[in-house]
Design a protein around this motif. Structure first.
Motif, PDB file in Angstrom:
ATOM      1  N   SER A  65     -11.802 -25.208  -3.017  1.00 44.34           N
ATOM      2  CA  SER A  65     -13.101 -25.173  -2.577  1.00 44.34           C
ATOM      3  C   SER A  65     -13.854 -24.127  -3.624  1.00 44.34           C
ATOM      4  CB  SER A  65     -13.495 -24.501  -0.977  1.00 44.34           C
ATOM      5  OG  SER A  65     -12.582 -23.168  -0.939  1.00 44.34           O
ATOM      6  N   SER A  66     -15.133 -23.664  -3.309  1.00 45.60           N
ATOM      7  CA  SER A  66     -15.947 -22.986  -4.394  1.00 45.60           C
ATOM      8  C   SER A  66     -15.486 -21.604  -4.327  1.00 45.60           C
ATOM      9  CB  SER A  66     -17.339 -23.244  -4.415  1.00 45.60           C
ATOM     10  OG  SER A  66     -17.779 -22.869  -2.972  1.00 45.60           O
ATOM     11  N   ASP A  67     -15.041 -21.068  -3.078  1.00 44.55           N
ATOM     12  CA  ASP A  67     -14.808 -19.771  -2.691  1.00 44.55           C
ATOM     13  C   ASP A  67     -13.410 -19.369  -3.321  1.00 44.55           C
ATOM     14  OD1 ASP A  67     -13.447 -20.796  -0.969  1.00 44.55           O
ATOM     15  OD2 ASP A  67     -14.393 -19.910   0.893  1.00 44.55           O
ATOM     16  N   GLY A  68     -12.486 -20.419  -3.801  1.00 41.67           N
ATOM     17  CA  GLY A  68     -11.333 -20.096  -4.233  1.00 41.67           C
ATOM     18  C   GLY A  68     -10.121 -20.314  -3.128  1.00 41.67           C
ATOM     19  N   GLY A  69     -10.581 -20.836  -2.075  1.00 50.18           N
ATOM     20  CA  GLY A  69      -9.690 -21.371  -1.094  1.00 50.18           C
ATOM     21  C   GLY A  69      -9.533 -22.885  -1.163  1.00 50.18           C
ATOM     22  N   THR A  70      -9.122 -23.434  -0.055  1.00 54.47           N
ATOM     23  CA  THR A  70      -9.103 -25.080   0.037  1.00 54.47           C
ATOM     24  C   THR A  70      -9.940 -25.517   1.154  1.00 54.47           C
ATOM     25  OG1 THR A  70      -7.188 -24.566   1.756  1.00 54.47           O
ATOM     26  CG2 THR A  70      -6.656 -24.692  -0.605  1.00 54.47           C
ATOM     27  N   LEU A  71     -10.221 -26.918   0.944  1.00 56.00           N
ATOM     28  CA  LEU A  71     -11.156 -27.526   1.741  1.00 56.00           C
ATOM     29  C   LEU A  71     -10.213 -28.516   2.322  1.00 56.00           C
ATOM     30  CD1 LEU A  71     -13.850 -28.292   3.224  1.00 56.00           C
ATOM     31  CD2 LEU A  71     -14.233 -29.457   1.228  1.00 56.00           C
ATOM     32  N   THR A  72      -9.845 -28.577   3.507  1.00 53.88           N
ATOM     33  CA  THR A  72      -9.009 -29.701   4.155  1.00 53.88           C
ATOM     34  C   THR A  72      -9.770 -30.934   4.485  1.00 53.88           C
ATOM     35  OG1 THR A  72      -7.390 -28.118   4.889  1.00 53.88           O
ATOM     36  CG2 THR A  72      -7.104 -30.352   5.908  1.00 53.88           C
ATOM     37  N   VAL A  73      -9.465 -32.045   3.987  1.00 51.94           N
ATOM     38  CA  VAL A  73     -10.282 -33.149   4.290  1.00 51.94           C
ATOM     39  C   VAL A  73      -9.730 -34.003   5.254  1.00 51.94           C
ATOM     40  CG1 VAL A  73     -11.455 -35.214   3.302  1.00 51.94           C
ATOM     41  CG2 VAL A  73     -11.338 -33.212   2.067  1.00 51.94           C
ATOM     42  N   LEU A  74      -8.219 -34.211   5.326  1.00 51.54           N
ATOM     43  CA  LEU A  74      -7.438 -35.041   6.092  1.00 51.54           C
ATOM     44  C   LEU A  74      -6.418 -34.093   6.466  1.00 51.54           C
ATOM     45  CD1 LEU A  74      -6.922 -38.327   4.109  1.00 51.54           C
ATOM     46  CD2 LEU A  74      -8.642 -37.933   5.985  1.00 51.54           C
ATOM     47  N   LEU A 101     -20.069 -21.613   4.830  1.00 43.06           N
ATOM     48  CA  LEU A 101     -20.098 -23.002   5.315  1.00 43.06           C
ATOM     49  C   LEU A 101     -19.200 -23.686   4.307  1.00 43.06           C
ATOM     50  CD1 LEU A 101     -23.804 -23.680   6.105  1.00 43.06           C
ATOM     51  CD2 LEU A 101     -21.774 -23.943   7.533  1.00 43.06           C
ATOM     52  N   ARG A 102     -19.151 -23.313   3.021  1.00 45.33           N
ATOM     53  CA  ARG A 102     -18.085 -23.999   1.984  1.00 45.33           C
ATOM     54  C   ARG A 102     -16.633 -23.719   2.337  1.00 45.33           C
ATOM     55  NH1 ARG A 102     -21.528 -21.297  -2.062  1.00 45.33           N
ATOM     56  NH2 ARG A 102     -23.304 -22.970  -2.709  1.00 45.33           N
ATOM     57  N   ARG A 103     -16.218 -22.854   3.377  1.00 47.74           N
ATOM     58  CA  ARG A 103     -14.981 -22.879   3.743  1.00 47.74           C
ATOM     59  C   ARG A 103     -14.311 -24.328   4.578  1.00 47.74           C
ATOM     60  NH1 ARG A 103     -12.981 -17.643   3.087  1.00 47.74           N
ATOM     61  NH2 ARG A 103     -14.559 -16.133   2.720  1.00 47.74           N
ATOM     62  N   GLY A 104     -15.498 -24.744   5.079  1.00 49.90           N
ATOM     63  CA  GLY A 104     -15.322 -26.253   5.829  1.00 49.90           C
ATOM     64  C   GLY A 104     -16.016 -27.297   5.206  1.00 49.90           C
ATOM     65  N   PHE A 105     -16.931 -27.104   4.259  1.00 54.12           N
ATOM     66  CA  PHE A 105     -17.665 -28.449   3.846  1.00 54.12           C
ATOM     67  C   PHE A 105     -17.813 -28.428   2.329  1.00 54.12           C
ATOM     68  CE2 PHE A 105     -19.466 -27.002   7.823  1.00 54.12           C
ATOM     69  CZ  PHE A 105     -19.670 -28.506   8.556  1.00 54.12           C
ATOM     70  N   VAL A 132      -9.797 -44.657  15.220  1.00 60.35           N
ATOM     71  CA  VAL A 132     -11.027 -43.827  15.359  1.00 60.35           C
ATOM     72  C   VAL A 132     -10.498 -42.341  14.632  1.00 60.35           C
ATOM     73  CG1 VAL A 132     -12.852 -42.800  16.822  1.00 60.35           C
ATOM     74  CG2 VAL A 132     -11.765 -45.165  17.475  1.00 60.35           C
ATOM     75  N   LEU A 133     -11.447 -41.884  13.707  1.00 59.94           N
ATOM     76  CA  LEU A 133     -11.366 -40.704  13.148  1.00 59.94           C
ATOM     77  C   LEU A 133     -12.241 -39.615  13.657  1.00 59.94           C
ATOM     78  CD1 LEU A 133     -10.526 -41.761   9.544  1.00 59.94           C
ATOM     79  CD2 LEU A 133      -9.016 -41.625  11.378  1.00 59.94           C
ATOM     80  N   GLY A 134     -11.564 -38.162  13.923  1.00 56.00           N
ATOM     81  CA  GLY A 134     -12.406 -37.307  14.141  1.00 56.00           C
ATOM     82  C   GLY A 134     -12.660 -36.488  12.796  1.00 56.00           C
ATOM     83  N   SER A 135     -13.562 -35.354  12.858  1.00 56.50           N
ATOM     84  CA  SER A 135     -14.060 -35.086  11.645  1.00 56.50           C
ATOM     85  C   SER A 135     -13.706 -33.359  11.607  1.00 56.50           C
ATOM     86  CB  SER A 135     -15.609 -35.088  11.635  1.00 56.50           C
ATOM     87  OG  SER A 135     -16.042 -36.356  11.743  1.00 56.50           O
ATOM     88  N   ASN A 136     -14.107 -33.033  10.198  1.00 51.52           N
ATOM     89  CA  ASN A 136     -13.806 -31.679   9.862  1.00 51.52           C
ATOM     90  C   ASN A 136     -12.584 -30.756  10.520  1.00 51.52           C
ATOM     91  OD1 ASN A 136     -17.124 -31.982  10.383  1.00 51.52           O
ATOM     92  ND2 ASN A 136     -16.471 -31.370   8.529  1.00 51.52           N
ATOM     93  N   PRO A 137     -11.400 -31.227   9.938  1.00 50.16           N
ATOM     94  CA  PRO A 137     -11.108 -32.347   8.826  1.00 50.16           C
ATOM     95  C   PRO A 137     -10.693 -33.572   9.715  1.00 50.16           C
ATOM     96  CG  PRO A 137      -9.240 -30.785   9.487  1.00 50.16           C
ATOM     97  CD  PRO A 137     -10.111 -30.192  10.102  1.00 50.16           C
ATOM     98  N   GLY A 138     -10.772 -34.386   8.826  1.00 49.33           N
ATOM     99  CA  GLY A 138     -10.390 -35.995   9.293  1.00 49.33           C
ATOM    100  C   GLY A 138      -8.917 -35.927   9.918  1.00 49.33           C
ATOM    101  N   HIS A 139      -9.033 -36.614  11.265  1.00 46.73           N
ATOM    102  CA  HIS A 139      -7.686 -36.638  11.866  1.00 46.73           C
ATOM    103  C   HIS A 139      -7.992 -38.029  12.730  1.00 46.73           C
ATOM    104  CE1 HIS A 139     -10.530 -34.495  14.632  1.00 46.73           C
ATOM    105  NE2 HIS A 139      -9.799 -34.918  15.504  1.00 46.73           N
ATOM    106  N   VAL A 140      -6.575 -38.727  13.195  1.00 49.07           N
ATOM    107  CA  VAL A 140      -6.758 -39.620  13.843  1.00 49.07           C
ATOM    108  C   VAL A 140      -7.128 -39.265  15.620  1.00 49.07           C
ATOM    109  CG1 VAL A 140      -5.585 -41.772  14.926  1.00 49.07           C
ATOM    110  CG2 VAL A 140      -5.211 -41.120  12.594  1.00 49.07           C
ATOM    111  N   ARG A 141      -8.238 -39.752  15.936  1.00 50.68           N
ATOM    112  CA  ARG A 141      -8.372 -39.242  17.268  1.00 50.68           C
ATOM    113  C   ARG A 141      -7.920 -40.311  18.159  1.00 50.68           C
ATOM    114  NH1 ARG A 141     -14.604 -37.958  18.426  1.00 50.68           N
ATOM    115  NH2 ARG A 141     -13.675 -35.924  17.994  1.00 50.68           N
TER     116      ARG A 141
END
Length: 443
Positions: A25-34, A397-401, A221-230
């Motif tokens: 991510s832009s702040d030097g961390g990571t953004l988990t998508v899945l 917000l960039r910590r999760g998006f 069916v996938l849930g969001s932020n991060p993506g997971h199988v609902r």
């Protein structure tokens, strides 16, 4: 299809095992998508990946294709881990992704050329695929000469010419008009029914509930932020599918409930308001005016309506209304039970209020139930002068998006907050300023 037997269905083509995918991510961390996604794609079946924006559907499909490497977990093709492009899949993209300088035949041959197939075999296989998808006569045409539906046919032919074990389709009909999409969807299903169809399985990404029920044997069916199988839902309907069949409507309703978090085992945002944060409960991308329109329509139906019936009445797909429904439920204007919408007392009050009263009610509910609006209010109140630059909130917000999605989230919150007069925003300076109305809510 001839391959649709129980023994064939037990044969796994692709296995996704506990896959997590994250990006810097832009702040030097990571953004988990899945997040720890597992699923299996078997011979003789169509699988749909259904989810809203932020659920990582396209990322998951590209991970299956080997175009994105998982951060952890494993993707296997025919039992063997893949460490690059998956050799057993062909892919169809939403944007067609055709080379404008190549003819139809040249585009279809492209993948074969990359695999060093001889010119004579490339030509014959390309012509066969073009004929199969109904584009014979257009072999020498360029993409600019084709309609959107015809360009997507080229994309499908380009994937099928590889004779893949699995055909991966990333929202292949969403860029087309309704009639063209319906026709092409029906033709794909007709090809699937043919015993000589050159692929053994299909995985389609969609946000369209009815499309998933029309096409798939199983829906993830996938849930969001991060993506997971609902949830995983089987579709117990014979083909061709009939929208008038009672099981069709029941399956649509069940998927809708799961997608919105009102189904069994899928708690929604309202179920845990205390734990909701701007990252776990993003704001639906809707305007206050659109939200007011939905509340007004439900009010005109005596405060209760069935969502599929409402979508049909308005000539929209169910999923087109989901962001509005999510926003109304988040703020407490409606309650959702399966596919049924019920106006709350606050919803009825907002529907009959004058402009100033509607602003006050919206301010109270958004301060209480919209996590990002609440976060902005608290931060502004705790600042020395009741003002903060938008960069502060964007960094959080960039910590999760992604950067673009973070901006969208902030813009939605600004629109809601300005309407409610909770805070104002100076686009030139990028500064958010606490409003006088905010003090009434004790944030």
């Amino acid at each position: 299809m001839a391959q649709n037997t129980a023994s064939v269905r037990d044969t796994a083509i692709v296995e996704v095992d506990d896959v997590t995918t994250a990006f810097p991510s832009s702040d030097g961390g990571t953004l988990t998508v899945l997040d720890e996604v597992s699923l299996t794609l078997r011979e003789g079946e169509i699988v749909a990946l259904l989810g809203k924006s932020g659920s990582g559907k396209s990322t998951l499909l590209r991970t299956v294709a080997g175009l994105i490497a998982p951060t952890s977990g494993e993707v296997r093709y025919r039992g063997r881990p893949i460490n690059g492009a998956n050799p057993g899949v062909g892919m169809v993209f939403q944007s067609f992704a055709l080379m404008p300088w190549l003819t139809v035949q040249g585009n279809v041959e492209l993948g074969l050329a990359a695999r060093s197939v001889s010119a004579a075999e490339r030509r014959q296989r390309a012509l066969d695929a073009i004929d199969l998808i109904g584009l014979d006569g257009f072999e020498s045409a360029y993409p600019r000469e084709l309609s959107g539906g015809m360009r997507q046919r080229v994309g499908i032919a380009r994937a099928l010419v590889l004779r893949p074990d699995a055909l991966l389709m990333d929202e292949p009909f969403s860029a087309l008009d309704v009639l063209t999409a319906e026709n092409l969807r029906n033709e794909v299903m007709s090809l699937w029914a043919q015993p000589d169809f050159p692929t053994k399985s299909v995985c389609i990404v969609t946000h369209n509930i009815e499309e998933a029920v029309l096409m798939a044997d199983r829906v993830f069916v996938l849930g969001s932020n991060p993506g997971h199988v609902r949830a995983e839902v089987g579709v117990p309907l014979p083909r061709p599918r009939d929208r008038r069949h009672p099981l069709f409507a029941q399956t649509v309703d069940r998927l809708y409930a799961l997608l919105t978090g009102t189904g069994t085992g899928a708690p929604g945002t309202a179920a845990a308001p205390v734990a909701a944060t701007p990252l776990s409960a993003p704001l639906p991308d809707v305007s206050v005016g659109g939200l007011a329109g939905l509340v007004e329509i439900v009010h005109s139906h005596n405060g209760q309506t069935d969502l599929p019936d409402l979508a049909d009445e308005l000539s929209f797909e169910v999923d087109d209304l989901l962001p509005l429904v999510d926003a109304a439920a988040l703020l407490g204007f409606i309650e959702v039970d399966g596919a049924q919408l019920f106006l709350t007392e606050d919803g009825r009050a907002w529907g009959r209020a004058d402009i100033q009263e509607s602003k006050k009610l919206f301010a109270r509910l958004s301060a209480a139930h919209a996590p990002l609006v609440r976060t902005i209010l608290k931060a502004l109140e705790n600042s020395d002068d009741g003002a903060l630059r938008d960069d502060f909130f964007l960094d959080l917000l960039r910590r999760g998006f992604s950067g673009a999605d973070a901006r969208v989230q902030l813009d939605i919150a600004i629109q809601w907050g300005r309407y409610a007069e909770l805070f104002d925003y100076d686009a030139d300076s990028g500064e958010l300023v606490l409003g006088e109305v905010a003090a009434a809510f004790g944030v």
